[in-house]
Design an enzyme around this catalytic site. Structure first.
Site, PDB file in Angstrom:
ATOM      1  N   CYS A   1     -26.301 -12.767 -20.803  1.00 21.08           N
ATOM      2  CA  CYS A   1     -25.924 -14.091 -20.307  1.00 21.08           C
ATOM      3  C   CYS A   1     -26.714 -14.504 -19.065  1.00 21.08           C
ATOM      4  O   CYS A   1     -26.591 -15.622 -18.602  1.00 21.08           O
ATOM      5  CB  CYS A   1     -24.423 -14.147 -20.024  1.00 21.08           C
ATOM      6  SG  CYS A   1     -23.919 -13.260 -18.538  1.00 21.08           S
TER       7      CYS A   1
ATOM      8  N   CYS B   1     -23.266  -7.459 -18.688  1.00 26.49           N
ATOM      9  CA  CYS B   1     -22.001  -7.604 -17.964  1.00 26.49           C
ATOM     10  C   CYS B   1     -20.982  -6.598 -18.482  1.00 26.49           C
ATOM     11  O   CYS B   1     -20.839  -6.423 -19.694  1.00 26.49           O
ATOM     12  CB  CYS B   1     -21.405  -8.989 -18.204  1.00 26.49           C
ATOM     13  SG  CYS B   1     -22.264 -10.316 -17.392  1.00 26.49           S
TER      14      CYS B   1
ATOM     15  N   GLY C   1       0.792  -1.224   0.000  1.00 24.72           N
ATOM     16  CA  GLY C   1       0.000   0.000   0.000  1.00 24.72           C
ATOM     17  C   GLY C   1       0.821   1.269   0.000  1.00 24.72           C
ATOM     18  O   GLY C   1       0.282   2.349  -0.208  1.00 24.72           O
TER      19      GLY C   1
ATOM     20  N   CYS D   1     -18.923 -12.685 -19.869  1.00 25.15           N
ATOM     21  CA  CYS D   1     -20.246 -12.754 -20.487  1.00 25.15           C
ATOM     22  C   CYS D   1     -20.213 -13.685 -21.709  1.00 25.15           C
ATOM     23  O   CYS D   1     -21.056 -14.566 -21.861  1.00 25.15           O
ATOM     24  CB  CYS D   1     -20.668 -11.341 -20.892  1.00 25.15           C
ATOM     25  SG  CYS D   1     -22.404 -11.172 -21.289  1.00 25.15           S
TER      26      CYS D   1
ATOM     27  N   CYS E   1     -27.851  -9.941 -16.049  1.00 24.42           N
ATOM     28  CA  CYS E   1     -27.325  -9.501 -17.343  1.00 24.42           C
ATOM     29  C   CYS E   1     -28.294  -9.896 -18.454  1.00 24.42           C
ATOM     30  O   CYS E   1     -28.772 -11.028 -18.507  1.00 24.42           O
ATOM     31  CB  CYS E   1     -25.963 -10.153 -17.574  1.00 24.42           C
ATOM     32  SG  CYS E   1     -25.341  -9.943 -19.251  1.00 24.42           S
TER      33      CYS E   1
END
Lengths: 261, 281
Positions: B241, B263, B29, B269, B238
């Site tokens: 899909c 998606c 970080g 997808c 979605c």
């Protein structure tokens, strides 16, 4: 002033700050006792603000010592402690009230966030609790609770100054540095702010160092007075004593130049 | 192959960037400054990500490049071609086949695996930037772990909107220590950062910073006790899909207000549609 212990809250010795060849403040020394309000007066350029900066760790003095007695009763050297410790002290035990509230406030966030900032810095992570504390403190400085979600921008000068005070007092500091707290406010607002400050200082048992060029402010707020000129303390004593019976020629000049309406 | 050095950058530059990456991995970080180079694409298009990718890519790597979750958008196509021309590595659009994934805005829906490296393109690495303008001060704040002001921002969001409005680049604390900007991924993807088995590298070219989240490192999104962190949800699956619980993009399909939600991860997808047969597409 206070009965808890023998030790002063702040013990200053030989504090000196040079700006190159120019003197900021020279060999200033005093003790500040718990619950005491110390006024620092003098004309512009006499080193009042330099002194305040050195005491609160925002300026590095050229020489001298500043000892602060912590809540635990131990004595720490403010100028030689680590930056981490000094910043923690500044967030918890100290407060700084600037002359211009814009310098002390976070103008981009609401009044509530301004008051809550110190709490969040100390690790309070409960939104409801922070908000409650903010509302409580706004009440104490006589700002209507409805204004908690308003921007400081929409506040009047006197309200901004009171908000700045609330923001500092939320962690219950023991020492507050004030730089011309009533400067730039009109007279009636000044009177109300002074009244509020006096109540808060008495209720919370705060110690304060108030820098001002307004002798009336010190008469109302300060127990003791330092008169500064060209970086040096030329006279010190109880406020009434210094103002009613000034000894040093400069103090006499200062007192006599106050306009009487 | 072209006349460029392997992966465009010269070997000394790659060594310098690798040193920065090693330091970044060692201090999760923490933003490590590095000598960012001019790259043959404009700032804001992934110069940082491209330099990190160029420094870690090897001839055996399989590269996937994503932009806004899609493999076929301009930026993704250009960067993929850039590495094909300068390294000759194989490329893929399939998340689980890739060893190295450079991404902007998304983490793939397919779970990442150990051994994979994900490179994020970062526009502004400093999480405290809009709260504290001075760089010297933000560095001190990181050093002393003074992050209270970030909660002031969240407080402000809740006060104004009733909930935390920050929807992307949602601040996180890495390994319980450093506050980090996870680049502009939606907060939906934040939980995927936590204890991720893949190595996550972040490169900011203009700002000249590299930071990292090593595998299996805790990544916690900031929140309040009474306003816990939540991710976006959609009330429908979605449209292509039928996947639920994934990040959906809203697409305008005509000029009469018609819209569909699909998606954002095109690879995910397409493979779902393939798996259930071409009929649903």
């Amino acid at each position: 002033m206070s009965t808890d212990g023998e030790r002063p809250l702040l013990r200053v010795r030989g504090l000196t700050r040079w700006y190159g060849p120019h003197v900021g403040c020279l060999d200033v020394g005093f003790d500040l006792w718990p619950g005491e309000v110390l006024g620092v007066v003098g004309e512009s350029g006499s080193g009042k603000t330099t002194l305040l900066g050195c005491l609160s760790g925002r300026l590095v003095p050229t020489a001298g010592t500043v000892e602060f007695t912590t809540r635990e009763g131990s004595s720490v050297d403010v100028l030689r402690m680590s930056e981490a410790d000094r910043r923690r002290l500044a967030r918890t035990d100290w407060g700084v009230v600037h002359q211009n509230p814009r310098d002390g406030l976070r103008m981009g966030v609401t009044a509530g966030a301004n008051v809550g900032e110190r709490l969040m810095a100390l690790g309070v992570r409960h939104y409801g609790a922070i908000r409650e504390a903010a509302l409580d403190w706004l009440g104490q400085v006589e700002i209507d609770g409805d204004r908690v979600d308003d921007m400081p921008e929409t506040f009047s000068g006197g309200m901004q100054q009171r908000l700045q005070i609330a923001r500092n007092l939320v962690t219950r500091p023991r020492l507050v540095f004030m730089d011309e707290p009533t400067g730039g406010l009109d007279v009636s607002v000044q009177a109300r702010l002074l009244d509020l400050l006096r109540t808060l200082v008495a209720d919370l048992g705060l110690s304060a160092i108030v820098v001002t060029h307004d002798l009336a402010v010190t008469r109302l707020l300060a127990h003791r007075l330092l008169v500064m000129r060209r970086g040096q303390v030329v006279e010190s004593g109880l406020t009434d004593q210094v103002l009613d019976d000034p000894q040093h020629p400069y103090t006499q000049l200062l007192v006599s130049s106050v306009l009487q309406p | 192959m072209s006349d460029y050095n392997f992966a465009f950058l010269d070997e000394q530059t790659k060594r310098m960037i690798r040193r920065a990456i090693l330091k970044a991995v060692a201090i999760p970080g923490y933003q490590v400054p590095f000598g960012s180079r001019e790259m043959p694409l404009s700032y804001g298009w992934g110069t940082g990500g491209v330099q990190v990718t160029a420094s870690v890519i090897g001839p055996a790597d399989i590269l996937k490049v994503i932009d806004q979750g899609a493999d076929d958008t301009t930026n993704a196509v250009s960067i993929r071609q850039f590495f094909v021309r300068t390294t000759g590595v194989g490329t893929t659009t399939q998340t689980d086949e890739a060893t190295l994934i450079q991404t902007r805005h998304r983490i793939p829906e397919t779970p990442l695996a150990a051994g994979q490296i994900v490179v994020f393109q970062v526009p502004i690495p400093e999480p405290l930037r809009w709260l504290e303008p001075r760089e010297t001060e933000t560095r001190t704040m990181h050093a002393l772990e003074e992050y209270g002001v970030m909660w002031v921002r969240l407080y402000e969001d809740i006060t104004r909107h009733g909930h935390v409005e920050t929807a992307y680049d949602y601040p996180v604390v890495v390994n319980g220590r450093y506050l980090m900007r996870p680049s502009p991924i939606p907060k939906f993807d934040n939980p995927k950062l936590d204890h991720c088995p893949a190595l996550l590298l972040f490169g900011a070219g203009r700002e000249k910073r590299i930071y990292a989240v090593p595998p299996h490192t805790s990544v916690r999104s900031l929140d309040f006790e009474d306003h816990p962190f939540t991710v976006e949800t959609w009330d429908r699956p979605c449209a292509l899909c039928g996947a639920a619980g994934v990040f959906l993009d809203e697409i305008i399909v005509d000029d009469k207000g018609g819209r569909m939600f699909v998606c954002s991860d095109t690879d995910f997808c397409a493979r779902r549609r393939q798996a259930c047969g071409a009929d649903s597409a």
